[in-house]
Motif scaffolding. Structure first.
Motif, short mmCIF file in Angstrom:
data_model
loop_
_atom_site.label_atom_id
_atom_site.label_comp_id
_atom_site.label_asym_id
_atom_site.label_seq_id
_atom_site.Cartn_x
_atom_site.Cartn_y
_atom_site.Cartn_z
N ARG A 317 0.83 -1.21 0.00
CA ARG A 317 0.00 0.00 0.00
C ARG A 317 0.86 1.25 0.00
O ARG A 317 0.57 2.22 0.66
CB ARG A 317 -0.90 0.01 1.23
CG ARG A 317 -1.85 -1.16 1.27
CD ARG A 317 -2.62 -1.20 2.55
NE ARG A 317 -3.56 -2.30 2.54
CZ ARG A 317 -3.27 -3.53 2.90
NH1 ARG A 317 -2.05 -3.83 3.31
NH2 ARG A 317 -4.19 -4.47 2.85
N GLY A 318 1.97 1.16 -0.72
CA GLY A 318 2.84 2.32 -0.82
C GLY A 318 4.14 2.17 -0.04
O GLY A 318 4.93 3.11 0.02
N ASP A 334 6.00 -0.24 -3.22
CA ASP A 334 5.21 -1.48 -3.32
C ASP A 334 3.73 -1.17 -3.12
O ASP A 334 3.27 -0.96 -2.01
CB ASP A 334 5.72 -2.48 -2.28
CG ASP A 334 4.87 -3.75 -2.22
OD1 ASP A 334 3.97 -3.90 -3.07
OD2 ASP A 334 5.10 -4.57 -1.32
N GLU A 335 3.01 -1.16 -4.24
CA GLU A 335 1.56 -0.90 -4.24
C GLU A 335 0.82 -2.13 -4.75
O GLU A 335 -0.29 -2.01 -5.29
CB GLU A 335 1.26 0.30 -5.16
CG GLU A 335 1.68 1.64 -4.60
CD GLU A 335 0.57 2.29 -3.78
OE1 GLU A 335 -0.50 1.68 -3.66
OE2 GLU A 335 0.78 3.39 -3.26
N VAL A 437 13.43 4.69 -9.40
CA VAL A 437 12.31 4.53 -8.46
C VAL A 437 11.25 3.74 -9.23
O VAL A 437 10.79 4.18 -10.29
CB VAL A 437 11.72 5.88 -8.01
CG1 VAL A 437 10.60 5.65 -7.01
CG2 VAL A 437 12.81 6.77 -7.43
N VAL A 438 10.88 2.57 -8.70
CA VAL A 438 9.98 1.67 -9.41
C VAL A 438 8.69 1.52 -8.61
O VAL A 438 8.71 1.07 -7.46
CB VAL A 438 10.61 0.27 -9.59
CG1 VAL A 438 9.77 -0.56 -10.55
CG2 VAL A 438 12.04 0.38 -10.07
N MET A 448 0.67 -8.63 -9.04
CA MET A 448 1.84 -7.78 -9.23
C MET A 448 2.90 -8.05 -8.16
O MET A 448 4.05 -7.61 -8.28
CB MET A 448 1.44 -6.30 -9.22
CG MET A 448 0.44 -5.94 -10.31
SD MET A 448 0.96 -6.43 -11.96
CE MET A 448 2.27 -5.22 -12.25
N ALA A 449 2.52 -8.78 -7.12
CA ALA A 449 3.50 -9.14 -6.09
C ALA A 449 4.64 -9.98 -6.69
O ALA A 449 5.75 -9.99 -6.16
CB ALA A 449 2.82 -9.91 -4.95
N LEU A 450 4.37 -10.64 -7.82
CA LEU A 450 5.44 -11.39 -8.49
C LEU A 450 6.55 -10.45 -8.95
O LEU A 450 7.73 -10.80 -8.92
CB LEU A 450 4.88 -12.16 -9.69
CG LEU A 450 3.90 -13.29 -9.39
CD1 LEU A 450 3.37 -13.90 -10.68
CD2 LEU A 450 4.58 -14.36 -8.53
N VAL A 451 6.14 -9.25 -9.38
CA VAL A 451 7.14 -8.25 -9.81
C VAL A 451 7.91 -7.74 -8.59
O VAL A 451 9.14 -7.60 -8.62
CB VAL A 451 6.44 -7.08 -10.54
CG1 VAL A 451 7.45 -6.03 -10.95
CG2 VAL A 451 5.68 -7.60 -11.76
N VAL A 452 7.17 -7.49 -7.50
CA VAL A 452 7.83 -7.05 -6.25
C VAL A 452 8.86 -8.09 -5.82
O VAL A 452 10.00 -7.76 -5.47
CB VAL A 452 6.77 -6.82 -5.15
CG1 VAL A 452 7.42 -6.66 -3.79
CG2 VAL A 452 5.91 -5.60 -5.50
#
Ligand SMILES: Nc1ncnc2c1ncn2[C@@H]1O[C@H](COP(=O)(O)OP(=O)(O)O)[C@@H](O)[C@H]1O
Ligand SMILES: [Mg+2]
Length: 465
Positions: A317-318, A334-335, A437-438, A448-452
Motif C-alpha cells: 500500500r505504498g 510497493d503498491e 524509483v519503481v 503484481m507481487a510477483l514483480v515485487v
C-alpha cells in the motif's frame, strides 16, 4: 491476564452447549494461523471447517465451536450450536456489549486499511487499542475481529468492506460504532453496481450502526459528500466533514514531500501543524478524517496529530523499500496489494513526486484494475493522463485491460507489455538500475507481487554474490 472467553461465557453468548470447561485466549477460524489456546470456529465456506476441527485441537485449540459432533474429537472440547457463522456473530455481539470502549468503523473505496492502521498506531499510544487484522472486513472478518476484542479495550477500530449493496448494514449493526468514517467513494466494484451513486448508498449503510447522535465522518471533497451526509442525517447521526472544503477538519495548507507530507489544518477550532510519515495527497486526506475519528472517540487530537509523523505506508500500500544490488541501490514503491482508478492515480502522483538518484528513472509497473464492469476499458485507457503527469520515464504493463492503456502510451516510454505479471517480472528486474524509483501496482488478482518479489530478489543476488 484473564481469559478472553470462558466456556460458560461462550456458551451463554452463542446459545450453545459446552461439553466441558475451558478458557480461550483467542479466536480462530483457520487452522493455518491458529494459536494454542484459541477457540476454533468451524465455519462452512468453500470447505467445511468441521473437517479441520481435529487438526485444530491437535494444534492446541482450547475448544471448537461446531454445529455437529466431530468423530475422533473429545466432546469436552466441543461447543455445539445450530449454526457456526451465527455463533461467531453472537460472540462478536457479546464482545461488543461487554467493553467500555470507544468504537470506530471505517469504510470507503480506498484507504480503509491504511486509515485503520494509522488509527491503531496513534491511538495505541493513548490506550489499549484493538483493531482488525489485515483487511478482515467482511462477513467473517468483522465478527471475528469483534470476538477477539479484549474486555479491557479502550479503543476499537473496525474495517468494514463490501462488494454489494446490503453487506455493510448487518456488519455495522454488529460493530455498533460510536463514530463511522467513509474515506472516499470511487468507481470501483462497478461490476456489481449500476452507478457510483449506488456505491455511495451502499457505503452510507455504515451510518445505520451509529447510535442517535453518533458521529459520521465524511470526505467533503468527494462528489458524493452530500449524498452521504443526507444518509447520515436520516440515520440520526451528527455529520463532521473533512478536506479542503471540510467544516470540522479543514485543510489550511499542505506540502507534499518525497517521503512525508507537512500539513496545516483547522480541526474543530484548533489550528494544528503536523507531519504525515508517508507520502501522497491521499494520505493527507485520510489523516484529516482520522483526526475527527480521534476527536469523536474522546482521545487527544494534538497528540494523535503529532504521532502521525511515525506512520509508514504498509506493504503493498505504498511501502517504500530501498533495494541494494551489486551495482547500487534503487527504490521500490510497493503498491501491489490493490488498485482502482483512484488509488492508481494516487500512486502515480507519489511516483511523480519521487526523486530518482543520479542516472535513475521513474518506472511504473502496472497491472489490471479488476471488477470495474463495463467502464473498465475506458478507465484503463484513461490512466494515460496520470502517467504523463507522473513524469514516468518507462512503463511496464500487463493484463488484458492494460492493453487499452498501452495503446495510448508514447512509444518513447514503453518498456514492455505482457498478458501476465509472471511474464514481465523478470524483464522489469533485469531493466532496473541504480537510482531508479519503481512503482508496482495492480489489483490483487493481477498478481503484481510477483514483480515485487523479482525486484527484491535483486538484493538477494547481492547477498549471495
Ligand atoms: N483516500 C484515498 N484515495 C485514493 N487512494 C487511496 C486513499 N487512501 C489510500 N489509498 C490507496 O489505495 C490503496 C489501497 O489502500 P488500503 O488502505 O489497503 O485500502 P482498502 O483497505 O480500502 O482496500 C493503496 O494503494 C493506498 O495507498
Ligand atoms: Mg483493506
Amino acid at each position: 491476564m484473564s481469559a478472553l472467553w470462558t466456556s460458560a461465557e461462550a456458551a451463554a453468548a452463542t446459545g450453545g452447549r459446552a461439553g466441558g470447561t475451558w478458557s480461550a485466549n483467542g479466536v480462530s477460524i483457520d487452522t493455518r494461523t491458529l494459536q494454542p489456546g484459541d477457540l476454533f470456529f468451524a465455519l462452512i465456506g468453500e470447505r467445511d471447517g468441521h473437517d479441520f476441527v481435529k487438526a485444530a485441537i491437535e494444534k492446541g485449540a482450547a475448544a471448537a465451536l461446531v454445529s455437529k459432533a466431530v468423530p475422533g474429537v473429545d466432546a469436552a472440547k466441543l461447543l455445539v450450536t445450530g449454526d457456526t457463522q451465527a455463533g461467531l456473530e453472537a460472540l462478536g455481539r457479546m464482545a461488543r456489549s461487554r467493553v467500555n470502549a470507544g468504537i470506530a468503523a471505517i469504510t470507503g473505496s480506498a484507504g480503509k486499511t491504511s486509515t485503520k492502521e494509522a488509527l491503531r498506531f496513534v491511538l495505541g499510544r493513548q490506550g489499549t487499542t484493538h483493531a482488525s487484522e489485515a483487511s478482515y472486513n467482511n462477513l467473517w472478518g468483522v465478527p471475528l475481529t469483534l470476538a477477539r476484542m479484549p474486555q479491557a479495550t479502550k479503543y476499537g477500530i473496525f474495517e468494514i468492506g463490501m462488494n454489494h449493496a446490503d453487506e455493510i448494514r448487518p456488519l455495522t449493526r454488529q460493530v455498533r460504532p460510536d463514530v463511522a468514517m467513509v474515506t472516499t467513494v470511487e468507481a470501483v466494484h462497478l461490476a456489481h453496481f449500476g452507478s457510483v451513486e449506488e456505491i455511495a448508498n451502499a457505503k452510507a449503510e455504515i451510518f445505520e450502526g451509529l447510535p442517535q447522535g453518533g458521529v459520521a465522518v465524511i470526505n467533503a471533497d468527494n462528489p458524493h459528500a452530500a449524498r452521504l451526509a443526507a444518509a447520515a442525517t436520516r440515520a440520526g447521526a451528527r455529520v463532521w466533514t473533512f478536506g479542503e472544503k471540510g467544516a470540522e477538519a479543514r485543510l489550511a495548507s499542505v506540502s507534499l514531500g518525497e517521503a512525508s507530507s507537512e500539513i496545516e489544518a483547522d480541526i474543530l477550532g484548533s489550528h494544528l501543524r503536523f507531519t504525515y510519515g508517508a507520502p501522497g495527497r491521499h494520505f493527507v486526506q485520510n489523516a484529516l478524517g482520522l483526526l475527527l475519528v480521534v476527536k469523536a472517540l474522546g482521545a487527544d487530537v494534538a497528540a494523535a496529530a503529532e504521532a502521525l509523523r511515525g506512520v509508514r505506508a504498509a506493504k503493498g500500500r505504498g511501502e517504500r523499500v530501498r533495494i541494494e544490488t551489486v551495482d547500487g541501490a534503487f527504490d521500490l514503491i510497493d503498491e501491489a496489494y490493490n488498485a482502482n482508478p483512484a488509488s492508481m492515480a494516487a500512486a502515480l502522483a507519489v511516483l511523480g513526486s519521487a526523486k530518482p538518484g543520479p542516472g535513475g528513472r521513474r518506472i511504473a509497473v502496472i497491472g489490471d484494475m479488476l471488477e470495474l464492469g463495463p467502464q473498465s476499458d475506458v478507465l484503463h485507457a484513461g490512466l494515460a493522463g496520470a502517467i504523463a503527469e507522473s513524469g514516468a520515464d518507462l512503463v511496464f504493463a500487463c493484463g488484458a485491460s492494460m492493453a487499452h492503456l498501452w495503446a495510448q502510451l508514447p512509444v518513447s516510454i514503453r518498456g514492455a507489455y505482457a498478458q501476465a505479471s509472471s511474464d514481465i517480472a523478470s524483464l522489469v528486474a533485469a531493466d532496473t538500475r541504480p537510482g531508479d524509483v519503481v512503482m508496482v501496482k495492480g489489483s490483487l488478482g493481477s498478481r503484481m507481487a510477483l514483480v515485487v518479489d523479482a525486484l527484491k530478489a535483486r538484493a538477494r543476488e547481492l547477498a549471495a554474490g
